[in-house]
Design a protein around this motif. Structure first.
Motif, PDB file in Angstrom:
ATOM      1  N   LEU A  19      54.295  44.232   7.650  1.00 59.67           N
ATOM      2  CA  LEU A  19      53.385  43.444   8.454  1.00 59.67           C
ATOM      3  C   LEU A  19      53.421  43.878   9.903  1.00 59.67           C
ATOM      4  N   LEU A  20      54.633  44.006  10.450  1.00 53.29           N
ATOM      5  CA  LEU A  20      54.716  44.322  11.868  1.00 53.29           C
ATOM      6  C   LEU A  20      54.325  45.756  12.169  1.00 53.29           C
ATOM      7  N   ILE A  21      54.525  46.664  11.201  1.00 51.02           N
ATOM      8  CA  ILE A  21      54.039  48.017  11.412  1.00 51.02           C
ATOM      9  C   ILE A  21      52.523  47.997  11.546  1.00 51.02           C
ATOM     10  N   ALA A  22      51.882  47.222  10.694  1.00 46.11           N
ATOM     11  CA  ALA A  22      50.419  47.113  10.766  1.00 46.11           C
ATOM     12  C   ALA A  22      49.989  46.459  12.065  1.00 46.11           C
ATOM     13  N   THR A 317      61.133  52.517   5.503  1.00 46.82           N
ATOM     14  CA  THR A 317      61.354  51.358   6.357  1.00 46.82           C
ATOM     15  C   THR A 317      62.817  51.260   6.762  1.00 46.82           C
ATOM     16  N   ALA A 318      63.712  51.579   5.826  1.00 46.72           N
ATOM     17  CA  ALA A 318      65.139  51.570   6.153  1.00 46.72           C
ATOM     18  C   ALA A 318      65.459  52.588   7.243  1.00 46.72           C
ATOM     19  N   ASP A 319      64.821  53.746   7.192  1.00 45.51           N
ATOM     20  CA  ASP A 319      65.037  54.751   8.231  1.00 45.51           C
ATOM     21  C   ASP A 319      64.634  54.208   9.602  1.00 45.51           C
ATOM     22  N   ALA A 325      69.808  50.023  17.097  1.00 44.11           N
ATOM     23  CA  ALA A 325      70.641  48.845  16.840  1.00 44.11           C
ATOM     24  C   ALA A 325      69.819  47.583  16.648  1.00 44.11           C
ATOM     25  N   THR A 326      68.502  47.719  16.701  1.00 43.16           N
ATOM     26  CA  THR A 326      67.591  46.587  16.518  1.00 43.16           C
ATOM     27  C   THR A 326      66.436  47.026  15.622  1.00 43.16           C
ATOM     28  N   LEU A 327      65.508  46.099  15.394  1.00 34.77           N
ATOM     29  CA  LEU A 327      64.315  46.390  14.585  1.00 34.77           C
ATOM     30  C   LEU A 327      63.188  47.024  15.401  1.00 34.77           C
ATOM     31  N   GLU A 328      63.475  47.495  16.600  1.00 32.32           N
ATOM     32  CA  GLU A 328      62.398  47.896  17.500  1.00 32.32           C
ATOM     33  C   GLU A 328      61.522  49.010  16.938  1.00 32.32           C
ATOM     34  N   GLU A 329      62.088  49.920  16.148  1.00 34.01           N
ATOM     35  CA  GLU A 329      61.246  50.975  15.598  1.00 34.01           C
ATOM     36  C   GLU A 329      60.488  50.510  14.353  1.00 34.01           C
ATOM     37  N   VAL A 330      60.916  49.406  13.762  1.00 33.62           N
ATOM     38  CA  VAL A 330      60.094  48.769  12.737  1.00 33.62           C
ATOM     39  C   VAL A 330      58.893  48.113  13.410  1.00 33.62           C
ATOM     40  N   VAL A 488      65.605  44.002  25.390  1.00 35.51           N
ATOM     41  CA  VAL A 488      64.691  43.211  24.566  1.00 35.51           C
ATOM     42  C   VAL A 488      63.456  44.046  24.226  1.00 35.51           C
ATOM     43  N   THR A 489      63.078  44.042  22.956  1.00 37.15           N
ATOM     44  CA  THR A 489      61.830  44.662  22.534  1.00 37.15           C
ATOM     45  C   THR A 489      60.957  43.595  21.897  1.00 37.15           C
ATOM     46  N   VAL A 490      59.703  43.558  22.323  1.00 37.14           N
ATOM     47  CA  VAL A 490      58.745  42.553  21.853  1.00 37.14           C
ATOM     48  C   VAL A 490      57.928  43.144  20.716  1.00 37.14           C
ATOM     49  N   SER A 491      57.748  42.384  19.655  1.00 41.45           N
ATOM     50  CA  SER A 491      56.933  42.840  18.531  1.00 41.45           C
ATOM     51  C   SER A 491      55.457  42.577  18.796  1.00 41.45           C
TER      52      SER A 491
END
Length: 501
Positions: A19-22, A317-319, A325-330, A488-491
């Motif tokens: 979802l967030l990639i989209a 997605t795991a990559d 150290a966060t979901l920022e690249e997701v 902090v990274t914002v989605s």
């Protein structure tokens, strides 16, 4: 917690980063239209409005991230994603290998679930999260700790589930197993241990876990709370529920839940240092992941589902999830996110509304640190150029600062030490700061900012930690603790704070 088919399809699309990639891919392209930045009013007025209105949304009545019954499905979806990083990061051998091991037990999982009338997907997710499909794993040095495929404690196994556990003998066999000189000897010792400690017998371990869920659901009357109790414990969860509802100890727990229509999502998201404080302190006081266990189970279910449908996408997605150290690249994959290569591109971004300059207003609850953009002179640029970020990031920063101020009562503003950078600035920073990455940095996209770890009081520090944890659980942000700052990274979900701006 079980969702209706349409709800579960929504969750399946969301968790695992899809979802967030989209959202990330579409948000940048649509941002000028969404914000109306361009010709209708001066940019500085628009920027002030973005920050001010996001600040005002921290008031309970206007807060888009405050608990409402109507937001339950949305919050559960986001919480599954927001809590997923640790699963990607810590799954033994990676999530694909863990899913493969767990899926091998699926027929036996379905049989145990059917015997006790519980959901097979939930039971499978418990196995995935608890043991990663490893029947012999022990949470501590000896079987006195949670053990086996379902990670059951010895007291729970014997006192609640009626399982056979000869603990002294199990401890002895475990010691001998560690010294086994051949595979044949190890296999013999494992079989002997499984015979006297049923937690190490996969079929008995699965049956015990399914029986626990059955007992807990009968006690609480709803499945989501039964799942929470698997890790938190029935007694601890009852205390949390009574604290939340301010109910007496002698009120039957199932009646309390039914009368108030309680869900775990409500208790979790409606508790804070300001509201339902006793329940919040109980939840935040666990030194494990008990308070987030349900969200991790939901995330695990979706990882297992994706493994069966498209293991390659799960691996991709795991990559992304484990690259930082966060979901920022997701949130913002490098392949789908605009990066500012040089100062001219940042200037263009400000001109076309992709980036907005930071307003100078202490009333927002944050200010620019004097060192923000400190390397600009070495690039023959003004530090002011690097005092900008994505509109969603500005809105989120202002919203967070207002929440911290409202919770803590402190007027001293938070200090922003880093905002947007271009690649040339990042490359220069790498030579002077060991914490800076030579790889893809989210600062070069405008989606990240750093807050100095310098607080007016313990109250402000506690309030800021609560805000970080709550908003990361909703996948609005993810954060990393660095020596001098919180990164902090914002989605893409930050766009919700721009509505009406």
């Amino acid at each position: 917690m079980r969702a209706e088919p349409q709800t579960r399809a929504t969750i399946a699309r969301a968790v695992g980063g899809l979802l967030l990639i989209a959202l990330a891919a579409g948000a940048v392209a649509a941002i000028v239209l969404a914000l109306g930045l361009g010709g209708r009013e001066p940019l500085d007025l628009k920027v002030e409005r973005i920050a001010r209105e996001a600040n005002e949304k921290a008031r309970p009545a206007a807060d888009p991230f405050a608990w409402r019954d109507s937001r339950r499905e949305q919050f559960e979806v986001r919480a599954a994603l927001g809590s997923s990083h640790v699963i990607y990061a810590l799954s033994p051998g990676g999530v694909v290998a863990s899913a493969k091991r767990t899926a091998a037990f699926r027929p036996r999982i379905e049989a145990a679930a059917a015997r006790h009338g519980v959901d097979a997907d939930t039971l499978e997710a418990i196995v995935f999260l608890e043991s990663a499909g490893r029947p012999d794993v022990i949470a501590g040095p000896t079987p006195e700790s949670a053990s086996g495929l379902s990670q059951i404690l010895p007291s729970t196994a014997t006192d609640l589930l009626g399982m056979q556990v000869d603990l002294p003998r199990s401890i002895e066999l475990t010691k001998r197993l560690a010294k086994a000189k051949s595979r044949a000897e190890a296999d013999r010792l494992r079989a002997e241990r499984a015979a006297i400690d049923e937690r190490f017998d996969p079929d008995q371990a699965l049956d015990g876990a399914a029986r626990y869920l059955q007992i807990a659901e009968q006690r609480f009357g709803v499945e989501d709370l039964a799942v929470v109790s698997y890790h938190m414990g029935i007694g601890n969860l009852e205390t949390v529920l009574r604290d939340y509802a301010n109910a007496p100890d002698d009120q039957p727990i199932a009646g309390l839940i039914a009368a108030d229509g309680l869900s775990y999502a409500q208790v979790y998201f409606d508790s804070s240092p300001a509201e339902h404080r006793k329940a919040y302190e109980m939840l935040s006081g666990f030194d494990d992941d008990s308070s987030e266990y349900l969200w991790k189970i939901e995330a695990s279910e979706q990882m297992l589902s994706l493994y069966r449908k498209d293991p390659g996408r799960l691996a991709d997605t795991a990559d992304l999830a484990t690259s930082k150290a966060t979901l920022e690249e997701v949130f913002h994959p490098e392949s789908k996110t605009d990066v500012y290569d040089d100062p001219d591109e940042i200037e263009d971004g400000i001109d076309n509304g992709e980036l907005v300059p930071l307003p100078a207003d202490r009333k927002l609850g944050w200010i620019e640190d004097r060192d923000l953009g400190e390397l600009a002179d070495e690039l023959d640029q003004s530090p002011q150029l690097y005092r900008a970020m994505r509109p969603e990031a500005l809105a989120t920063l202002s919203y967070m600062a207002a929440l911290v101020r409202n919770l803590s009562g402190e007027s001293k503003p938070l200090r922003v030490t880093s905002a947007v950078r271009d690649r040339t600035y990042q490359d220069l920073l790498v030579t002077e700061n060991s914490q800076a990455t030579e790889e893809y940095s989210l600062h070069t996209t405008g989606w990240s900012f750093d807050i100095r770890r310098d607080y007016a009081s313990d109250r402000q520090a506690v309030a800021f930690q609560f805000v970080l944890d709550r908003l990361s659980s909703l996948a609005l942000i993810d954060y990393a603790v660095e020596p001098g700052a919180i990164h902090v990274t914002v989605s893409g979900l930050g766009k919700q704070l721009l509505e009406g701006s």
